[in-house]
Enzyme design. Structure first.
Site, PDB file in Angstrom:
ATOM      1  N   THR A 264      39.929  39.370  35.532  1.00  0.00           N
ATOM      2  CA  THR A 264      41.249  39.954  35.242  1.00  0.00           C
ATOM      3  C   THR A 264      41.128  41.463  35.301  1.00  0.00           C
ATOM      4  O   THR A 264      40.164  42.044  34.792  1.00  0.00           O
ATOM      5  CB  THR A 264      41.778  39.488  33.872  1.00  0.00           C
ATOM      6  OG1 THR A 264      41.918  38.060  33.923  1.00  0.00           O
ATOM      7  CG2 THR A 264      43.135  40.086  33.543  1.00  0.00           C
ATOM      8  N   PHE A 266      42.703  45.028  34.276  1.00  0.00           N
ATOM      9  CA  PHE A 266      43.546  45.659  33.248  1.00  0.00           C
ATOM     10  C   PHE A 266      43.812  47.111  33.636  1.00  0.00           C
ATOM     11  O   PHE A 266      42.944  47.768  34.215  1.00  0.00           O
ATOM     12  CB  PHE A 266      42.834  45.675  31.888  1.00  0.00           C
ATOM     13  CG  PHE A 266      42.662  44.330  31.253  1.00  0.00           C
ATOM     14  CD1 PHE A 266      41.666  43.451  31.679  1.00  0.00           C
ATOM     15  CD2 PHE A 266      43.481  43.931  30.205  1.00  0.00           C
ATOM     16  CE1 PHE A 266      41.497  42.216  31.085  1.00  0.00           C
ATOM     17  CE2 PHE A 266      43.320  42.689  29.602  1.00  0.00           C
ATOM     18  CZ  PHE A 266      42.326  41.831  30.052  1.00  0.00           C
TER      19      PHE A 266
HETATM   20  O1  LIG Z   1      44.627  35.973  25.714  1.00  0.00           O
HETATM   21  C1  LIG Z   1      43.789  36.880  25.894  1.00  0.00           C
HETATM   22  O2  LIG Z   1      42.625  36.813  25.474  1.00  0.00           O
HETATM   23  C2  LIG Z   1      44.196  38.044  26.630  1.00  0.00           C
HETATM   24  O3  LIG Z   1      43.555  39.069  26.551  1.00  0.00           O
HETATM   25  C3  LIG Z   1      45.377  37.950  27.546  1.00  0.00           C
HETATM   26  C4  LIG Z   1      44.980  37.539  28.966  1.00  0.00           C
HETATM   27  C5  LIG Z   1      46.178  37.712  29.940  1.00  0.00           C
HETATM   28  O4  LIG Z   1      47.281  38.054  29.536  1.00  0.00           O
HETATM   29  O5  LIG Z   1      45.941  37.481  31.138  1.00  0.00           O
HETATM   30  C6  LIG Z   1      43.905  38.414  29.471  1.00  0.00           C
HETATM   31  C7  LIG Z   1      42.908  37.963  30.231  1.00  0.00           C
HETATM   32  C8  LIG Z   1      42.828  36.565  30.665  1.00  0.00           C
HETATM   33  O6  LIG Z   1      43.328  36.538  31.980  1.00  0.00           O
HETATM   34  C9  LIG Z   1      43.657  35.665  29.843  1.00  0.00           C
HETATM   35  C10 LIG Z   1      44.609  36.134  29.025  1.00  0.00           C
END
Ligand SMILES: O=C(O)C(=O)C[C@]1(C(=O)O)C=C[C@@H](O)C=C1
Length: 381
Positions: A264, A266
């Protein structure tokens, strides 16, 4: 001797230039400067033609007392920032970073990767995290924007436009998903699974054989926390191993994500933009709308190709403030088209002339253009 001591008190002991030491509290030093100023205008007063004269009749103990008093005054004054002070803030120790979710969430991992010594501030929602930056409660926010397995987080694209923050960095986090449960619980006991929607999507195939209902939660770590706090023996959470450790849950299954590389990305948001550099890999993120007409999107993208600028990503979102465009066609009546916002990431720094020229050129076809940020590319996982 005494004069020397006073001289040191003004210029030396307080580590400031003599003028910077002149604080109203430092009455002795202020008086001395006033006298020097009046001497400049009127010439030295007869009683002070010899600098040592002013100390006639004073005992050496008095002189030392004066010198000590002056040194104390100077030490009480604010010290100028040193390069050491700058070092402490550049490692992130004083920086407060807002993220959505609870401790143990992937967003908290992102905050820690961006600023390893930061103060992490958990927030209920992404909107709250962004508002916290705008209202000066915190210095930065981290916002997930896309994932290698399931793509863009569209809602967060919309948030970029509805808040006046600047993207100053990006961090990429490996999202290793685990099925967590209370110690002693078995996989076949699990009737309900709690997690964040994105996490469910990232392990769609792996969890299809689980005969459990899925319950969407604010974030992965809060799901783990809920199960631990309520002692829910029939429930599991899909979250990180770190969340499992924090809330005392055990791992029933790890590597739950369907794709090996589940990353992911950010964005790091701040009230102020950073000064872009011309060296090192930099990205620029922009958002724009286009004028009506044939080939507008092609022309818009050509401004980058013409300058050998690599486009990294394009995302389109509905232009909610004015979502429809009516186009009259004499033969077929009035057609209704959707209006879009285009988000583009390109590989160049705004400090480069080619990037400035490309945006100047793009303005010729766009009704609206905003630079969301220019920031260094995150190269390490
Ligand atoms: O739920 C979490 O742990 C988050 O940080 C959110 C979140 C998102 O919104 O995508 C962040 C990374 C992962 O992809 C899964 C969830």
């Amino acid at each position: 001797m005494a004069l020397k001591a006073i001289g040191n008190g003004v210029g030396g002991a307080c580590h400031m230039t003599p003028r910077a030491c002149l604080h109203p509290k430092s009455s002795l030093s202020l008086r001395m400067v006033e006298r020097k100023e009046s001497e400049k205008e009127m010439g030295p007063s007869p009683s002070s033609s010899n600098p040592q004269d002013q100390f006639k009749g004073l005992r050496s103990g008095d002189l030392e007392k004066n010198a000590r008093a002056l040194t104390r005054d100077c030490n009480a004054l604010p010290k100028p920032l040193s390069s050491m002070d700058c070092l402490t803030s550049s490692d992130g120790s004083a920086i407060r970073v807002a993220y959505q979710g609870s401790p143990g969430s992937f967003s908290e991992d992102a905050a820690l990767k961006a600023y390893p010594h930061c103060v992490r501030v958990p927030c209920e929602h992404f909107e709250v995290a962004l508002k916290a930056v705008e209202l000066w409660h915190v210095d930065r926010a981290v916002l997930p924007i896309e994932n290698t397995s399931v793509g863009s987080i569209h809602r967060n694209y919309d948030l970029l436009l509805s808040h006046r923050l600047h993207i100053i960095g990006e961090v990429q986090i490996k999202v290793d998903l685990c099925l967590l449960a209370l110690p002693g619980a078995k996989k076949e006991d699990i009737q309900r699974v709690f997690s964040h929607l994105q996490a469910f999507q990232q392990c769609e195939k792996s969890i299809s054989d689980l005969k459990a209902i899925r319950i969407n939660f604010e974030d992965t770590a809060s799901a783990a926390q809920l199960i631990a706090e309520r002692g829910m023996r029939d429930a599991g959470a899909i979250a990180s191993a770190r969340a499992g450790e924090l809330y005392g849950l055990k791992i029933l299954q790890n590597k739950l994500h369907d794709e090996d590389a589940n990353i992911t990305r950010f964005l790091v948001l701040s009230r102020e933009p950073i000064l872009p550099k011309t060296y090192g890999p930099f990205k620029t993120s922009i958002v724009f709308t286009l004028e009506e007409g044939a080939g507008m999107l092609f022309k818009a993208l050509a401004v980058f190709a013409l300058r050998n600028i690599n486009i990294l990503k394009i995302e389109s979102r509905p232009l909610r403030t004015s979502p429809l465009r009516l186009v009259d066609d004499l033969n077929h009546g009035t057609a209704m088209y959707f209006e879009y916002l285009f988000y583009v990431d390109f590989e160049a720094s705004m400090a480069e002339t080619r990037a400035q020229n490309a945006l100047g050129h793009l303005q010729e076809f766009s009704k609206f253009l905003r630079v969301l940020g220019c920031y260094p590319v995150d190269t390490l996982l």
